[in-house]
Design a protein around this motif. Sequence first.
Motif, PDB file in Angstrom:
ATOM      1  N   VAL A 259      40.017  12.004  -2.193  1.00 12.38           N
ATOM      2  CA  VAL A 259      40.430  10.577  -2.264  1.00 12.38           C
ATOM      3  C   VAL A 259      41.876  10.764  -1.578  1.00 12.38           C
ATOM      4  O   VAL A 259      42.716  11.455  -2.096  1.00 12.38           O
ATOM      5  CB  VAL A 259      40.773  10.241  -3.750  1.00 12.38           C
ATOM      6  CG1 VAL A 259      41.381   8.785  -3.932  1.00 12.38           C
ATOM      7  CG2 VAL A 259      39.905  10.510  -4.793  1.00 12.38           C
ATOM      8  N   GLU A 262      42.959  14.157  -0.590  1.00 13.68           N
ATOM      9  CA  GLU A 262      43.189  15.194  -1.664  1.00 13.68           C
ATOM     10  C   GLU A 262      41.823  15.224  -2.398  1.00 13.68           C
ATOM     11  O   GLU A 262      40.980  14.096  -2.503  1.00 13.68           O
ATOM     12  CB  GLU A 262      44.241  14.579  -2.761  1.00 13.68           C
ATOM     13  CG  GLU A 262      45.158  15.584  -2.865  1.00 13.68           C
ATOM     14  CD  GLU A 262      46.330  15.073  -4.119  1.00 13.68           C
ATOM     15  OE1 GLU A 262      45.974  13.905  -4.673  1.00 13.68           O
ATOM     16  OE2 GLU A 262      47.207  16.027  -4.179  1.00 13.68           O
ATOM     17  N   MET A 264      39.023  15.029  -5.156  1.00 17.06           N
ATOM     18  CA  MET A 264      38.997  14.409  -6.396  1.00 17.06           C
ATOM     19  C   MET A 264      38.850  15.287  -7.556  1.00 17.06           C
ATOM     20  O   MET A 264      37.910  16.092  -7.311  1.00 17.06           O
ATOM     21  CB  MET A 264      37.912  13.401  -6.554  1.00 17.06           C
ATOM     22  CG  MET A 264      37.784  12.635  -7.770  1.00 17.06           C
ATOM     23  SD  MET A 264      36.481  11.504  -8.003  1.00 17.06           S
ATOM     24  CE  MET A 264      37.202  10.132  -6.940  1.00 17.06           C
ATOM     25  N   ASN A 270      43.185  12.000 -10.317  1.00 17.77           N
ATOM     26  CA  ASN A 270      42.569  10.826  -9.334  1.00 17.77           C
ATOM     27  C   ASN A 270      41.221  10.746  -9.289  1.00 17.77           C
ATOM     28  O   ASN A 270      40.355  10.464  -8.126  1.00 17.77           O
ATOM     29  CB  ASN A 270      43.149  11.422  -7.852  1.00 17.77           C
ATOM     30  CG  ASN A 270      42.633  12.864  -7.641  1.00 17.77           C
ATOM     31  OD1 ASN A 270      41.831  13.384  -8.412  1.00 17.77           O
ATOM     32  ND2 ASN A 270      42.524  13.297  -6.293  1.00 17.77           N
TER      33      ASN A 270
END
Length: 491
Positions: A259, A262, A264, A270
């Motif tokens: 995401v 980064e 998830m 997130n």
Amino acid sequence: MRLYNTLTRREEEFAPEGRIVRMYACGPTVHDRFTIANARAFLTFDVLRRYLEFKGYKVIYTQNITDIEDKIINRARELGVPPQELAEQNIRAFFEDREKLGIAPPTYQPRATEVIPQIIEFISDLLERGYAYIVDGDVYYRVRRFSGYGKLSGKDLEELEAGARVEPDPRKEDPLDFALWKASKPGEPAWDSPWGKGRPGWHIECSVMAQSTLGETIDIHGGGADLIFPHHENEIAQSEARTGKPLARFWVHNGLVMVGGEEMHKSLGNFEYARDIVDRYGKEAVRLFFLSKHYRKPVNFSHEAVEEAQAAVERVYNLLEEIEASLSSGPGIETEAESPDPAFSAYLDGVKAEFEQEMDSDFNTAGGLGVIFELVRRTNAFLQVAGPEDQPLLRRAGELIRELGRPLGLFQEEPRARRRAIIAGTAGISAGLEEGLINLLVEVRSELRAKGEFALADRIRARLNELGIELRDKDGETRWSLKRLPQGQGQ
Ligand SMILES: [Zn+2]
């Protein structure tokens, strides 16, 4: 079929003996519902299994459920419920969410807590062979005793040791050693063992469940790329130390879900639950979204991208519906006057081979979907110019879309029934279309009345009334209510 093997770091010919494939993939740890990132791993191996079956293999597929683990114990403590109750609840949720995603149940779905005697037997064996040692009721695996350690992840022991020394556990012989059995603390779930009350470590569960359901050497071991180290490295160390045989011929790993650059992850906050995304966009949109990327590459998750996938799914169903409509409105008699378009016919002849060629090249579902969407594009174009003599070709094109969609778990529904279910809100997608449509009609009627077109306005009111929807005009506003439950209105 050629498949990338994480163990050898290259593509190899996948040709199991006897047309039987034994496959194991790591399942959920049931401390919570699963996320859309977990869904990618479950889907990858669901589709790999379907494709191997499409190719005529018999697939025996085991996926475990980790129903005892630190994360479950910690989460249960936070919620103030017994760990086994939390696990049971999330196992039910796992089954529900899996079905929502259209993932078929595996052949075997063992739970860690069901195989405790086999786990104890396995650990006893490792102790006997000198691969494990006991410290205060804990049992550790002696990593340096196993010469192949690091072969899957390509990690170097000295490098690993430097990392492990940051927080050394003085009770272990070596910082690299990992737990096979953990002595239980008061209040934790515990089972009797020759080393005292305790519970199994996570890695040993998979070694035991793979071997007890599929045998000593399996064809494919799968999981997310985040499991390569230490989980799968440790599975190899445990299983191969015990049997002296390779645990798996192929190690297959799917890429991570990102995401905004980064990973998830639950711990990063997130994440999105898989069921929320499926409820919003439908299972086929989620499947198409993941399958249109190469399974080994990381994929960026976004709502916009799943929405695009949803639009692509609708395009296919719209075509299937148009084909059906054109077949049923056609003359119904085979006209001999003209023969079907030879170019389109020749193209259709080659489509399945093209699809398989893509899929056989390291399970390239993105390439396979490319072939299907090219078929959709060309069939759409052909539909515009097709004459009555082309009806058999149109029927074949529609059948091909369904046939090639089958191993991907796509395009298997009857298009008209599916559309009706979406509009009625019974398809499991929260479209909310019905209410919106009634509001729209009420608005149109108000505008007609304002323009003095009372005859047409009254017709809308009367038709809605027949459908069980009553309109009431009050203070210049119109409200509507259900007179009765609508029944059997749809055709
Ligand atoms: Zn595992």
